[in-house]
Enzyme design. Structure first.
Site, short mmCIF file in Angstrom:
data_model
loop_
_atom_site.label_atom_id
_atom_site.label_comp_id
_atom_site.label_asym_id
_atom_site.label_seq_id
_atom_site.Cartn_x
_atom_site.Cartn_y
_atom_site.Cartn_z
N VAL A 87 37.22 11.99 -26.40
CA VAL A 87 37.74 12.44 -25.11
C VAL A 87 38.69 13.63 -25.32
CG1 VAL A 87 39.08 11.79 -23.06
CG2 VAL A 87 37.46 10.17 -24.06
N CYS A 88 39.47 13.59 -26.39
CA CYS A 88 40.51 14.60 -26.63
C CYS A 88 39.99 16.04 -26.60
CB CYS A 88 41.23 14.32 -27.95
SG CYS A 88 42.04 12.70 -27.99
N PRO A 89 38.88 16.36 -27.29
CA PRO A 89 38.44 17.75 -27.24
C PRO A 89 37.99 18.19 -25.85
CG PRO A 89 36.87 16.42 -28.48
CD PRO A 89 38.07 15.56 -28.21
N LEU A 119 41.36 19.06 -24.11
CA LEU A 119 41.97 20.28 -24.64
C LEU A 119 41.13 21.49 -24.29
CD1 LEU A 119 43.25 19.02 -28.12
CD2 LEU A 119 44.46 19.11 -25.94
#
Length: 187
Positions: free
Chosen positions: A46-48, A51
């Site tokens: 999920v993080c990329p 970002l």
């Protein structure tokens, strides 16, 4: 106790930013709007997407005088490796703060102690270094940069217009409210 309207606690960190390792501290925030965007870890799922979404909207934040700081408990070396190996992360031009000591994550009360990673926490900090907006999401729920941008605009508006408030779903240029006894029970 809520962190709303409290000053960001002192910190010193190293960030990966535009191909360099740079120092960032609480003093770096003074005089500008800032967003601290905590995420669990580099090289995840999920993080990329989050970002990357911030990167796609970064120019709009900059137009408002806002600096974005993504923060994870990874090292600045790991941030560089991720930046160099991921097409999505490679487009980031805002600072990626490393928090391997967990000090910043503890200061913002987003550290998951037993896992050593941060919650998905978003903090909007005003030019005086005070936290004006807090958003926390479960680890499997991504955030929306356009909604964050709307909230930043609202925070900036009410700072510039202290006798007005922004109603639900307020968008820049729409009507605001001036709280008064006359409005009680009429909205």
């Amino acid at each position: 106790m809520s962190l709303l309207n409290t000053e960001v606690k002192p910190f010193n960190a190293t960030a990966y930013h535009n191909g360099e390792f740079v120092d960032v501290s609480d003093e770096s925030l003074k005089g500008q709007w800032s967003v601290f965007f905590f995420y669990p870890a580099d090289f995840t799922f999920v993080c990329p997407t989050e970002l990357g979404d911030l990167a796609d909207n970064y120019a709009e934040f900059k137009k408002l005088g806002v600096e974005i700081y993504s923060v994870s408990t990874d090292t600045h070396f790991t941030h560089k490796a991720w930046h160099d190996s991921s097409e999505t992360i490679n487009k980031l031009t805002y600072p990626m703060i490393a928090d391997p000591t967990h000090a910043i994550s503890r200061n913002f009360e987003v550290l998951i102690e037993d896992a050593g990673i941060a919650e998905r926490g978003t903090f909007v900090v005003d030019p005086d270094g005070k936290i004006q907006i807090i958003e926390l999401n479960a680890g499997n729920i991504g955030r929306n940069a356009e909604e964050l941008l709307r909230k930043v605009k609202a925070a900036q508006y009410v700072r510039a217009n202290p006798n007005e408030v922004c109603p639900a779903k307020w968008e820049e240029g729409e009507a605001t409210l001036s709280p008064s006894l006359d409005l009680v029970g009429k909205i």
